[in-house]
Scaffold this motif. Structure first.
Motif, PDB file in Angstrom:
ATOM      1  N   VAL B 144      -6.041  -6.613   1.505  1.00 21.79           N
ATOM      2  CA  VAL B 144      -4.958  -7.437   2.349  1.00 21.79           C
ATOM      3  C   VAL B 144      -4.020  -6.418   3.486  1.00 21.79           C
ATOM      4  CG1 VAL B 144      -3.481  -8.995  -0.391  1.00 21.79           C
ATOM      5  CG2 VAL B 144      -3.648  -5.984   0.259  1.00 21.79           C
ATOM      6  N   LYS B 145      -4.239  -7.243   4.276  1.00 26.84           N
ATOM      7  CA  LYS B 145      -3.599  -6.616   5.211  1.00 26.84           C
ATOM      8  C   LYS B 145      -2.690  -7.562   6.299  1.00 26.84           C
ATOM      9  CE  LYS B 145      -6.732  -8.789   8.743  1.00 26.84           C
ATOM     10  NZ  LYS B 145      -7.406  -8.241  10.178  1.00 26.84           N
ATOM     11  N   PRO B 146      -1.098  -7.092   6.823  1.00 28.18           N
ATOM     12  CA  PRO B 146      -0.349  -7.692   7.165  1.00 28.18           C
ATOM     13  C   PRO B 146      -0.704  -8.689   8.582  1.00 28.18           C
ATOM     14  CG  PRO B 146       0.071  -5.528   8.103  1.00 28.18           C
ATOM     15  CD  PRO B 146      -0.780  -5.725   6.778  1.00 28.18           C
ATOM     16  N   GLU B 147      -0.504  -9.587   8.892  1.00 24.71           N
ATOM     17  CA  GLU B 147      -0.723 -11.199   9.494  1.00 24.71           C
ATOM     18  C   GLU B 147      -0.495 -10.117  10.934  1.00 24.71           C
ATOM     19  OE1 GLU B 147       0.432 -15.245   9.052  1.00 24.71           O
ATOM     20  OE2 GLU B 147       0.723 -14.761  11.415  1.00 24.71           O
ATOM     21  N   LYS B 148       0.779  -9.383  11.209  1.00 27.15           N
ATOM     22  CA  LYS B 148       1.507  -9.184  12.433  1.00 27.15           C
ATOM     23  C   LYS B 148       1.119  -7.930  12.580  1.00 27.15           C
ATOM     24  CE  LYS B 148       5.632  -8.895  14.755  1.00 27.15           C
ATOM     25  NZ  LYS B 148       7.348  -9.123  14.328  1.00 27.15           N
TER      26      LYS B 148
END
Lengths: 448, 322
Positions: B144-148
């Motif tokens: 999981v990773k932030p979109e930004k």
């Protein structure tokens, strides 16, 4: 003719057409195939398993392209195209471009969703509709990187496409050099080619005797003495930034005896202050020097009211597929009861013209509606002579207590928020018209 | 004159560091470097207050905006972003790396649109933190990773095990039952939008996800060169066969992104590796502030500055189109 495209592997440039289109002279001949700004010479092969009749979007025929030809023309496979066949050329299209600005990192499928409701008309237009930035044009290859609307998935997807047949300009911060180049490339079929600032618009309209009488007294705000003179001669004035819209940066000054009442909308909540003499007014401007920087000063009109609220009229004028101007929407924007601003974004609400005029004057105002319509037609016809290519104006019209109409401003990039809430059908029709107009500028627009 | 735009807090430090690096390079070339921050730029006046680096000194000045500006800053506040956008719209000024932080979802959408790069992209969906019943076991190994943004510190890798997942994050690894996974990862997930990537069994290193970062710059003739590749966060170099592969993949990826974001001049691509040594795209960013840090290899810093000068010379001579 409408057709879908099937791609077959081949290292040659071949287009496969239905047997029914062949003649004896046709056997093994080559033809130019055109898609937007790309052209390739391809060999025609006829086959009896294809069908190409007039058809429709819902019931298209089929043609086949070799993958080499498809790659050369940069044709996305999943769309439904219109086809025009002449003796020397097969045109596939239309290719319509939405010209965005320079902030290329922002243009993604989510950003493009706001354009999706325009595509409700895709079944009448067909072809490739894509958005691009002038920065992502490759002039050596006549192509551009951008996002196209994939009707199969109802989403926007990245890709590389040929430069469009027609361009609908959606941003006004690009270099004029790029715009001129695109204008040349499309043979003038880049519409909404220029956005006038408020003052440029005023200056342009002022040149026309017939239209100029609809302009309220206006001047550039340059220095205190000139502004003070303007306030003294008109009693109530409005200062507007030249480049901003949606009621941003506005300041209203009213002379009451020797005092001045300032209502300042430059802040989130309007600030009202009373300046008791000339010196205080001078001090106010000394503390707000930006009011002399790209601002214009205009006589504040004694507008008709609905109850306590002011209203103005937003007329949307658009070029129709037959290239004539038509009014595609009229809404009246009514301010909050204590506000001078009618913008929906500043708390205003929308009414139909008939309802607003009836509520303002308590009588039928058909003649007034007619006058507004005639004025807007004249304005658009006049703007067509400016050497630019316009196809859309949002005109803000005000009506004073004497039932005179005034042109407040005309914007080539108007917002339609009121229509969206008030009348969705009209809103959609406004959204669709530019695409239909774009189609009409191409060779695929016959019979619209 | 070449402008270097940096964060206000780093302006002094950057000026000193860049002076030391540029001093020998600009000797006799008549080029000066102006270091400035966004707050000291006046767009209506087209001027900036900053420090000019010449071959013998640093001079504080107020001067006209340089026509070529490299952006070494990340604009975080709304007003800075707005100002940067206005600066990018100024006619006659070329900004390299107008933005340094990108929407990773957009980047992945760009990469899957090209046949050459889609193979590096792992399958992804948007992950909604509100969905408390999301079943991670159906996905298997995940990231999981932030979109930004592209900060490796905010990435969580979950490797499926018998009872749940081994989670690898910024502070090392931990074992977690499959029913507890949301309660463990959600507190670490700040910001609105997140992406969930389905991954193969990825390589971890020193209790963290093994990430290789390739930093690249574009030369004046439009080619991309790899400045260096390192292992994140430890900074070890990546050599040999793997390194060459990473170089080739990173170039392919950045060339694809450049088609859509043409003002790129400096960027980095992060990769993860699976157990078979196959590399996958993890994230993409613009300017990496570590490139100018004192810990950085001097050769790398010099190469970067030399490239800026070559670019500026071509620009000044009119051989680069605005």
């Amino acid at each position: 003719m409408w057709a879908k495209i099937e791609v077959v592997p081949s290292d040659r440039e071949i287009i496969y057409l239905p047997e029914s289109l062949s003649t004896e002279a046709d056997s093994s001949r080559s033809i130019e195939v055109k898609f937007g700004g790309k052209t390739a010479t391809a060999k025609i092969l006829y086959t009896d398993d294809l069908k190409l009749e007039k058809g429709s979007f819902e019931n298209p025929g089929k043609i086949r392209l070799s993958n080499k030809l498809k790659d050369k023309l940069l044709i996305p496979e999943s769309l439904v195209y219109r086809i025009v066949i002449t003796d020397t050329c097969i045109s596939i299209g239309p290719v319509i471009g939405l010209l965005l600005g320079v902030h290329t990192h922002r243009y993604n499928p989510r950003h493009m969703k706001k354009y999706s409701d325009r595509l409700g008309i895709y079944n009448k237009v067909g072809g490739l509709i894509y958005a691009f930035s002038p920065k992502s044009v490759n002039w050596n290859r006549n192509s551009a990187y951008g996002l196209y609307y994939n009707i199969a998935t109802a989403s926007w997807e990245y890709g590389c496409f040929p430069l469009p047949d027609v361009i609908y300009r959606r941003d006004f911060h690009s270099s004029p050099k790029h715009i001129d180049k695109l204008m040349d490339f499309t043979g003038g079929r880049l519409f909404n080619s220029y956005r006038f600032s408020k003052y440029q618009m005023y200056e342009a309209v002022k040149q026309n005797n017939e239209l100029s009488k609809y302009l309220p007294p206006t001047d550039l705000s340059l220095n205190f003495e000139q502004v003070k003179k303007f306030i003294d001669s008109h009693s109530k004035v409005i200062l507007k930034p030249i480049d901003l819209s949606r009621g941003r940066g506005i300041c209203i000054i009213e002379k009451i005896d020797d005092a001045y009442k300032v209502t300042d909308y430059r802040y989130k909540n309007p600030v009202v202050s009373v300046l008791h003499d000339n010196e205080s007014l001078r001090e106010f401007f000394a503390n707000n020097p930006n009011l002399f920087n790209r601002y214009l000063i205009q006589k504040y009109l004694s507008l008709a009211r609905i109850g306590n609220s002011l209203f103005d009229i937003r007329v949307v004028m658009q070029k129709r597929p037959d290239h004539t101007w038509g009014c595609t929407g009229i809404e009246c924007r009514v301010s909050n009861s204590n506000s001078h601003l009618t913008n929906i974004s500043r708390g205003g609400y929308a009414l139909t013209l008939e309802e607003a005029l009836y509520r303002a004057f308590a009588e039928d105002c058909e003649l007034l509606s007619q006058e507004i319509n005639e004025f807007c037609q004249k304005f658009c016809s006049y703007m067509d002579k400016m050497g630019e290519h316009f196809a859309e104006f949002g005109m803000d019209i005000a009506v004073d207590t004497e039932k005179n109409i005034w042109l407040i401003e005309a914007n080539v990039f108007p917002s339609f928020k009121g229509f969206k809430i008030m009348d969705r059908q009209t809103y959609l029709s406004i959204r669709y018209t530019p695409l239909l107009y774009a189609l009409s500028l191409t060779e695929f627009g016959d019979g619209l | 004159m070449v402008g270097i735009l940096c964060n206000a807090k780093k302006e002094r430090a950057y000026t000193k560091r860049l002076y030391a690096l540029f001093k020998p390079l600009i000797k006799g070339k008549g080029i000066s470097i102006m270091v400035m921050s966004l707050g000291n730029i006046s767009i209506p006046e087209r001027t900036a207050v900053g420090s000019i680096i010449t071959e013998d000194k640093i001079t504080p000045v107020k001067t006209a905006l340089p026509s070529l500006i490299f952006n070494f800053a990340r604009q975080r506040t709304r007003s800075d972003i707005k100002k940067m956008r206005s600066l990018m719209e100024v006619e006659g000024i070329r900004i390299v790396n107008g933005v340094n932080q990108y929407n990773q979802w957009s980047i992945m959408e760009m990469l899957i649109s090209s046949r050459k790069t889609r193979k590096y992209v792992l399958p992804y969906i948007h992950y909604d933190k509100e969905d408390l019943y999301f079943d991670f076991t159906k996905v298997g190994n995940f990231l999981v990773k932030p979109e930004k943004g592209a900060s490796p510190g905010r990435i969580i890798y979950g490797r499926q095990s018998d009872v749940g997942f081994d989670l690898f994050g910024e502070h090392g690894s931990m074992r977690c039952h499959r029913f507890d996974i949301q309660s463990v990862i959600h507190p670490a997930m700040r910001g609105k939008r997140w992406l969930l990537l389905k991954t193969p069994d990825l390589v971890a290193y020193r209790n963290r996800l093994f990430i290789i970062r390739a930093c690249l710059f574009r030369t004046y003739d439009g080619e991309w060169k790899v400045l260096q590749r390192t292992i994140i966060p430890h900074g070890e170099r990546v050599y040999d066969k793997l390194g060459r592969k990473i170089d080739a993949y990173a170039k392919r990826i950045i060339k694809c992104i450049e088609c859509y974001i043409p003002d790129l001049g400096i960027g980095y691509v992060d990769f993860v590796l699976d157990r078979h040594g196959i590399s996958y795209f993890l994230s993409f960013g613009g300017w990496d502030s570590k490139l100018l840090s004192k810990k950085q290899n001097r050769k790398v810093r010099i190469a970067l500055c030399r490239n800026i000068l070559e670019y500026a010379e071509m620009f000044t001579s009119g051989q680069l189109d605005i």
